[in-house]
Structures are given as structure tokens and as C-alpha cells.
Design a protein around this motif. Structure first.
Motif: not given
Length: 814
Positions: A279-288, A320-324, A476-489
Motif C-alpha cells: 500500500k505504501d512502497p516507501r514504508a519499511k513495513v506496509s500492508e499489501a 515479513e522479512a521483505a517488509g510486508y 525479498t528478491y522476488g516480491y520486494q515492492d520498490f518505491p518509485e525512482g528506485t534503481d531496481e537492477k
């Protein structure tokens, strides 16, 4: 274009236009054609014609792609043939296309694409590779762009290829009998985003039905199963495919993009994963935005059902370890839900006639890799096998009232782990066989049984109770949701680098399953940081279990011959750790390194570690380890009437009676099949020439010293010793004549055999005892006449199956 040419063209096309117009005008309306039928609106609206037993499909999405999946909701029940309840077929992107009076169901070729804005460039690729027309329908009614077709024959065909499966497994020649097939309306439904059809199909024939069919079918001449068809709306375009990385441990999709610049890789690869967004990709922990929910089969009995739920929920630790927060849930399937409905991710409890592999499958969008539905199939007999292993280890039955909670605790602990393991596959995650020591539930776990301070067997920590460090890293590699502007690679590389810094390594199926494999940590069903040390621990547990083995391993009133069932997994308890130790000999540590990541590329296992492994491995073929104690032999009579002789028992050369020599032969052959595998032998030649490693000569010399040239035993141990020496001879002869081995590997085996022949000839001149003399005479005859049938290791007896039985030993199974 001149006016005269235009006129001529119009005159030529006019008959065709008038014909199509007349046809369109001649078609009745959908309402008139379906009068009196029950209408089911949804993604595709269909009509049930109860009078004729037909399904009429209303097509209102011409040239619009959707997903088509076939599956098997009611199976055959034979693990060896496959065809399990809940088995998924392929996921296909398809579309309906009207061509004159016909409507074609077309599957485009998505393996070859041109991701370009240039229409001509896309067309050039589309026309270069074949499409597939899956079915052709006749337009029977129409209202504008809506067309009605009879879908009955399409739904009543053998879409899942049951006939082919039976033929390939040599279980009989069958044909589909239309007179005994019909639509199954209780599971035929339509929803806003998916339409589900089901049919009961009967296959007849069976004059040549095989043993596996005969074991499960009430009548081999009529096999009735159900097949399911799903029409599924494609996901929207908001899903972002994630690039595949060989170090990340994901299944995925790949295709060739011919619009790729010449200097770049034409093959594109993306991982398979569920859509999950914070819901908030910028948050360290967020609901989906929308959590992932799995449903456990409500047909699983308690306490197994609860164990399946608990094991599946372990994955929430990784998310949870991936921030969800609360992004992954496992619940029990509602009674009203259909397990084949694409809207439900399922953990299904599947019954078969024999124990077999469990597996995790998925409905995956072939365009992007997005997982639409996860579907786990768990074989129900596995829990009973684990319970029996615990019985064999503990010998718990003092009297009729004896109970031992440890047995059920161990079996349920394994079911929790199995639930988590197979669910992991449906999250897109591969096996990781370098993740022992509890780093991942995606490894194959052997029970971690220890001896307590008093020397008694302790099952209290047989299986782990949660998700591992590797599982958290890969989620974390597969499901991390990065905030806009992140260099995903860059961010994804950092996730992998962090895992490497924590000592996490990924090694997949091919490397671990190969009998000639050399990775020192990539094994199935093994334990311990050091494979050699763990083999010694496993042998100690085995010794204790055999020391305690008695009638107390079976319940009062049970046939004494069932003691053999209990003995098999205990006698062969060390089999997988043996395999692990074999891979240290000529072992090479390596990773799926990419340029610049600073991982170990290749590193030969230290020669001292190889020597320790060889010493331990040779102990497994010693008479002391291989000989079944006399008191155990005396306890096992021939099989009692009414009890099946199954492949789960030891093979025999003695007819009805228990054969301790056959058990020893199979075990010795198992060890030697790894030690002298032609790939390992060839590798040892190469390593011995270029590094400080054991050579093939080192191995064969020590093998001969520990068997043929060892001190002579007495009694049954002597016969086991002689038999093992013949098995050694078999493998050396096979290696010497194996054209798949390198020339020098064959040369070393040939030289070893020549030296052995000289030794045997010298011993024959000594005129020793009769039994030994006969043994030497046979060996010399075999050396002098190495015909093909004498040099095949397959002539030795096989171990009873340890891994699950059947055809499931593939990626995505356990």
C-alpha cells in the motif's frame, strides 16, 4: 488503381460478400436458439441445454486474448501413471477468431515475439513461426458481434491427454467413449473474470491394461475421470515482470524477442511470481494492496489439516522479512469452493494407491510470468511413511497399550515442512539443495535424528519448524515492492549480495540429482555442515536402531512378516548421506557466479577432505555394516497370506524367505554406483592430472584394498564380504567397458582389473578353503569372459525406493 480495375475487383468479391451477408442473415438470433435453456452469465456466458446434454457458448470477445487451462479434478489414483486429482495442464494464451462460418480457437506462438511499436516488424515474426488452432466451432446463432457455438465436443474431448499418458506408461490402449461421457454440471460455472467447465469422461478398451491400472480401477475396461476447462480473463497491464537472475532461485518464463538490438541477448527471461504490492512502497513495513491467500483442502483429516495450515503459514515470515504486514495467509477451503476454480490458491490432499511425490504447480501468464493460481498436490501416504520410519527407529510397542507421541509428532513435523516446501514452488521458488542446516524449506530434509546422552534415539528435532534464511532472501528478491525512482537492477543485486555475505548459496536440481555430481554441499535428503561427519552420526543412529530392532517394532497382533516393512528404511537409513559423501570425492565447490559478483567460480575440494570421505564411504560396504544380525533374520518369516509383496520390500534371490544377502548386495551396489560412476571416474582422472586431488587410481586401489585384500571374515559376514567383492568386480568391469567414460578412466579400470586378476590367480594357487576358492574361480571366469551381460551394474539388485515412488522426480516436486 484504375476505375475499371476497381469495378472488376468489386465484381469478383461481390459473390463472397453476398454469401457472408446471406449467411449472417440466415443465422437465428441467440435468444431464439437458446429458448428454454438455462442461461449462465459471466466472463463467457453459456447456456445449458438439458434436453440434449449440450453446452452452448456465447462468444462476445472475438480477437481478444484470454487464458485457457485444462486440469484433472478427479484422477486415476495411480502414482506411477500420474493423472492425479487436481493435476494442472498447460496454461495457454488463446483467442477466438471468426473465419467465415467457423470460429477458431487460436493459440498464438508467444515463444517468439517482436516487442516493437512497428506493426510490420511484429507481423514478420508472427508469420515466421507457426500458430496452433486448438479447435474449430461452427457459428450457430448471432446477434451483431456476439456468436453462439456448440461447445460440447470441445469440452468432451481428452484435453488432458489421458489416453497418451496411459500409452506412454505402457498401461493400455484406450479410447474415449462418447456414449459414457457427459458434462458435469455441478462444477460448470461462470464468474465475472473466469468461466469454468467440467466433464465426466470414460475411456474404454483395456484389453492390454497394465499392472498399475489393474491396481486402481474397478473395471479396467472402463476408466472414468473428470476433466476441467478454465477460460480466464488476462490480468491487466499493471503487473511489472521481474528479470530472472541465475543466482535468485526462481522458475520463470522465457521467450525470444526479435526486436532486440543485435548487441543484446535475444532471449528474455523473467521470474514467476504472484502479483503483490505494498500500500505504501516507501514504508519499511506496509500492508499489501491485496494479500496472497492459500486454501488448504477441507478433505484433509485432522490433525493433518492443521499441520498443513501451520506449515503453509511459515511463508508469512519471509514476506515479513521483505517488509510486508499480513500479506500472506493460509486458510481452510470453504465447503462451497471448487479447488479447480482459478480464484483459489490450493493446497490439495491427494490420495493414491502408493506413496509418491508431492508437487507444486501454478497457472502462470505466459506473457509476463505472473502467477494467477498456485496449486499444491500433497500425497496422503507420505505421512504414513514418516510415521513408519519413526516406528522403525523407536521400537515403541511394549504391549497393546503402548503409545509414543514422538512418532506422530515427527510425522506431523514433516507434513508442515512438506506443506511449506511445495507451497514455495507455487510462489515461483526452485529447490535449493545447497541450503542444508535449515537455511531453506526448499531443500529435501532428512530427519535430523540424534542419540541423546544415554545413547537412545531422539526424534525431538527431526524437522525444522520455520522458514529459513535463504527463503527470506529469495522472497525479498522476488516480491520486494520498490518505491518509485528506485534503481531496481541495483537494488536486486544488493539483495543477492547481502545473501552471499551471510553465506547463502543456491544450487538447483540438475547439479544435486546427478549421480556423478561433484558439488560438496548440494545433495538431496542430507544433513550437517560436513557430509562425512554426518554419515558417521547417521550410521550410529542406524546401529542403535538395529540393536533395538525386535518384535516391539510392530503392534501386538501384527503379522511377524511385517517386520520386514519396518526393517527396510532402518537398514537403508544411511543411503542419502552415503550419496552426499560420494560427491566429495573429486568434489568441486562452485556457484552460479556472474562476472563481477566476487563469488567462488570453481574450487577443488581439499584432498584431505576427499580422503576422509572415501574412508567413510568404504565403511558403508564393509561386512560389519552390510550384514543383517542373525537375531533379526530369525524374526522375519515368509510373507503372511493376504499381505502384498510390494516394491517397498527388499528384493530377494531366495524365493519366499527373507534374504539378508540380497539386502546387502543392493546396499553395496548403491554405494559403488556413485563411487565408480563413469562421470565421477572421468572427473577424477582430470582432477588428478591438474590439481592436488584424489585420482581415480587412488580410489580404485583403496577400494580393492578394503574389499578383495582385506582380512577374511567368518560366517554370514564372510558370505557378505565375498558377495561385495563380486559387486566391486561388476562395477570395475562396467567402467572398463563403458564408452561414456573417458579413455583414461577406462584405462585405469582395465589396469586395476589386470592387477586384481593377478592377485586372484596367486590366491588360487594357495589352495585355500572351498568357499573362498569357489569365489575366486567365479571372479576369474568373469575376468576372462567380460561379456555384456556380465559387465552391467544393473544386474545387481536394487534398493527398495527411499524417495517417493513414481514419475515425479522432477523440478517442483518433493
Amino acid at each position: 488503381m484504375t476505375a475499371s480495375f476497381t469495378k472488376l475487383l468489386w465484381l469478383l468479391l461481390l459473390p463472397l460478400f453476398l454469401s457472408n451477408l446471406a449467411q449472417a442473415q440466415s443465422l437465428p438470433s441467440i435468444a431464439s436458439k437458446t429458448e428454454g435453456m438455462q442461461r449462465f452469465p459471466g466472463y463467457f456466458t453459456y447456456y445449458d441445454d438439458d434436453a440434449t446434454g449440450k453446452i452452448w457458448l456465447e462468444i462476445d470477445k472475438l480477437e481478444q486474448e484470454f487464458l485457457y487451462v485444462n486440469s484433472l479434478p478427479a484422477g486415476l489414483g495411480s502414482n506411477d501413471i500420474g493423472l492425479d486429482r487436481g493435476q494442472l495442464g498447460d496454461t495457454k494464451v488463446v483467442y477466438f477468431s471468426k473465419q467465415g462460418p467457423k470460429v477458431m480457437l487460436v493459440q498464438p506462438n508467444l515463444s517468439y515475439r517482436a516487442l516493437s511499436q512497428n506493426q510490420n516488424e511484429r507481423r514478420a515474426v508472427e508469420d515466421s513461426f507457426a500458430k496452433s488452432i486448438i479447435w474449430g466451432f461452427k457459428a450457430e446463432a448471432a446477434d451483431g458481434n456476439r456468436i453462439l457455438v456448440d461447445a460440447t465436443d470441445f469440452l468432451l474431448r481428452d484435453a488432458h491427454d489421458v489416453i497418451g499418458s496411459l500409452k506412454r506408461s505402457k498401461q493400455g490402449s484406450y479410447r474415449l467413449d462418447a456414449s459414457r461421457s457427459a458434462l458435469y454440471l455441478p462444477r460448470t460455472k461462470s464468474f465475472p473474470k473466469n468461466t469454468e467447465f467440467e466433464a465426466t469422461l470414460t475411456f474404454t478398451g483395456g484389453e492390454d491394461a497394465g499392472r498399475f491400472v489393474r491396481e486402481v480401477a474397478p473395471d479396467v475396461q472402463a476408466l472414468t475421470l473428470r476433466q476441467h476447462h478454465s477460460f480466464i480473463q488476462l490480468p491487466d497491464s499493471k503487473y511489472k515482470p521481474r528479470p530472472s537472475d541465475p543466482r535468485a532461485g526462481y522458475f520463470g518464463i522465457s521467450y525470444f524477442d526479435y526486436a532486440t538490438p543485435v548487441g543484446e541477448d535475444i532471449e528474455k527471461r523473467f521470474i514467476a511470481r504472484h502479483r503483490l504490492q505494498k500500500k505504501d512502497p516507501r514504508a519499511k513495513v506496509s500492508e499489501a494492496v491485496k494479500p496472497i491467500i492459500y486454501y488448504v483442502d477441507n478433505g484433509a483429516p485432522e490433525p493433518i489439516r492443521t499441520a498443513l495450515v501451520e506449515g503453509g503459514r511459515w511463508w508469512n515470515q519471509a514476506f515479513e522479512a521483505a517488509g510486508y504486514k499480513d500479506a500472506f495467509r493460509v486458510e481452510v477451503l470453504p465447503d462451497t469452493a471448487d479447488p479447480m476454480d482459478v480464484r483459489y490458491n490450493i493446497i490439495q490432499w491427494v490420495h493414491r494407491s502408493t506413496r509418491g511425490w508431492s508437487y507444486g504447480a501454478s497457472v502462470v501468464d505466459p506473457r509476463t510470468g505472473e502467477i494467477i493460481k498456485g496449486h499444491v498436490s500433497l500425497g496422503s501416504l507420505r505421512v504414513r511413511q514418516d510415521y513408519m520410519i519413526a516406528e522403525g527407529l523407536l521400537a515403541p510397542y511394549e504391549d497393546e497399550k503402548s503409545e509414543n507421541k514422538a512418532m506422530m509428532d515427527m510425522a506431523l513435523a514433516r507434513i508442515r515442512q512438506l506443506s511449506a516446501h511445495e507451497l514455495g514452488h507455487t510462489l515461483g521458488i526452485m529447490h535449493n539443495y545447497a541450503a542444508n542446516n535449515n537455511a531453506s524449506v526448499m531443500d529435501y530434509p532428512h530427519p535430523q535424528v540424534k542419540l541423546d546422552r544415554t545413547g537412545k534415539i531422539d526424534l525431538s528435532k527431526a524437522y525444522d519448524t520455520g522458514i529459513g534464511a535463504w527463503d527470506k532472501a529469495t522472497v525479498t528478491y522476488g516480491y520486494q515492492d520498490f518505491p518509485e525512482g528506485t534503481d531496481e537492477k541495483k537494488a536486486l543485486n544488493e539483495i543477492l549480495a547481502k545473501g552471499r555475505s551471510e553465506g547463502l548459496l543456491f544450487i538447483a536440481d540438475r547439479d544435486a540429482r546427478s549421480p556423478g555430481g561433484v558439488h560438496p554441499t548440494a545433495h538431496l535428503w542430507d544433513n550437517g555442515k560436513n557430509a562425512t561427519e554426518e554419515l558417521r552420526n547417521v550410521l550410529q543412529v542406524r546401529d542403535e536402531a538395529l540393536e533395538n530392532f525386535s518384535e516391539k517394532n510392530i503392534k501386538p497382533g501384527a503379522a511377524m512378516s511385517t517386520l520386514e516393512d519396518m526393517l527396510v528404511p532402518i537398514y537403508n537409513y544411511h543411503r542419502y548421506q552415503t550419496e552426499a559423501v560420494a560427491k566429495l570425492i573429486g568434489g568441486v565447490n562452485y556457484s552460479y557466479a556472474v562476472r563481477g559478483d566476487k563469488q567462488v567460480v570453481t574450487e577443488v575440494v581439499d584432498k584431505r577432505e576427499q580422503q576422509k570421505a572415501l574412508t567413510a564411504l568404504l565403511e558403508t560396504i564393509s561386512p560389519e555394516v552390510l550384514t543383517v544380525p542373525e537375531r533379526i533374520i530369525a524374526l522375519i518369516p515368509p510373507r503372511a497370506p493376504g499381505l502384498r509383496n510390494s516394491r517397498e520390500l527388499f528384493e530377494k534371490r531366495t524365493g519366499l524367505t527373507f534374504d539378508p544377502l540380497a539386502a546387502a548386495e543392493a546396499s553395496a551396489d548403491f554405494t559403488l554406483s556413485f563411487l565408480l560412476h563413469p562421470e565421477r571416474a572421468s572427473h577424477l582422472v582430470e582432477l588428478g592430472a591438474r590439481s592436488n586431488s584424489l585420482s581415480l587410481q587412488d580410489v580404485t586401489q583403496q577400494l580393492i584394498t578394503n574389499t578383495w585384500k582385506s582380512n577374511r571374515k567368518k560366517g554370514l559376514e564372510e558370505i557378505v564380504q565375498l558377495q561385495t567383492e563380486q559387486v566391486v568386480l561388476t562395477h570395475l568391469l562396467a567402467l572398463a567397458h563403458n564408452e561414456n567414460a573417458s579413455y583414461q578412466a577406462r584405462a585405469v579400470a582395465t589396469a586395476t582389473l589386470k592387477d586384481l586378476k593377478g592377485y586372484i590367480e596367486s590366491k588360487l594357487r594357495s589352495k585355500s578353503q572351498d568357499g573362498y576358492q569357489a569365489h575366486l574361480t567365479l571372479a576369474l571366469a568373469r575376468l576372462n569372459n567380460p561379456v555384456a551381460e556380465e559387465v552391467s551394474p544393473s544386474r545387481a539388485l536394487d534398493l527398495p525406493p527411499g524417495s517417493p515412488i513414481g514419475s515425479g522426480a522432477v523440478i517442483g516436486c518433493d
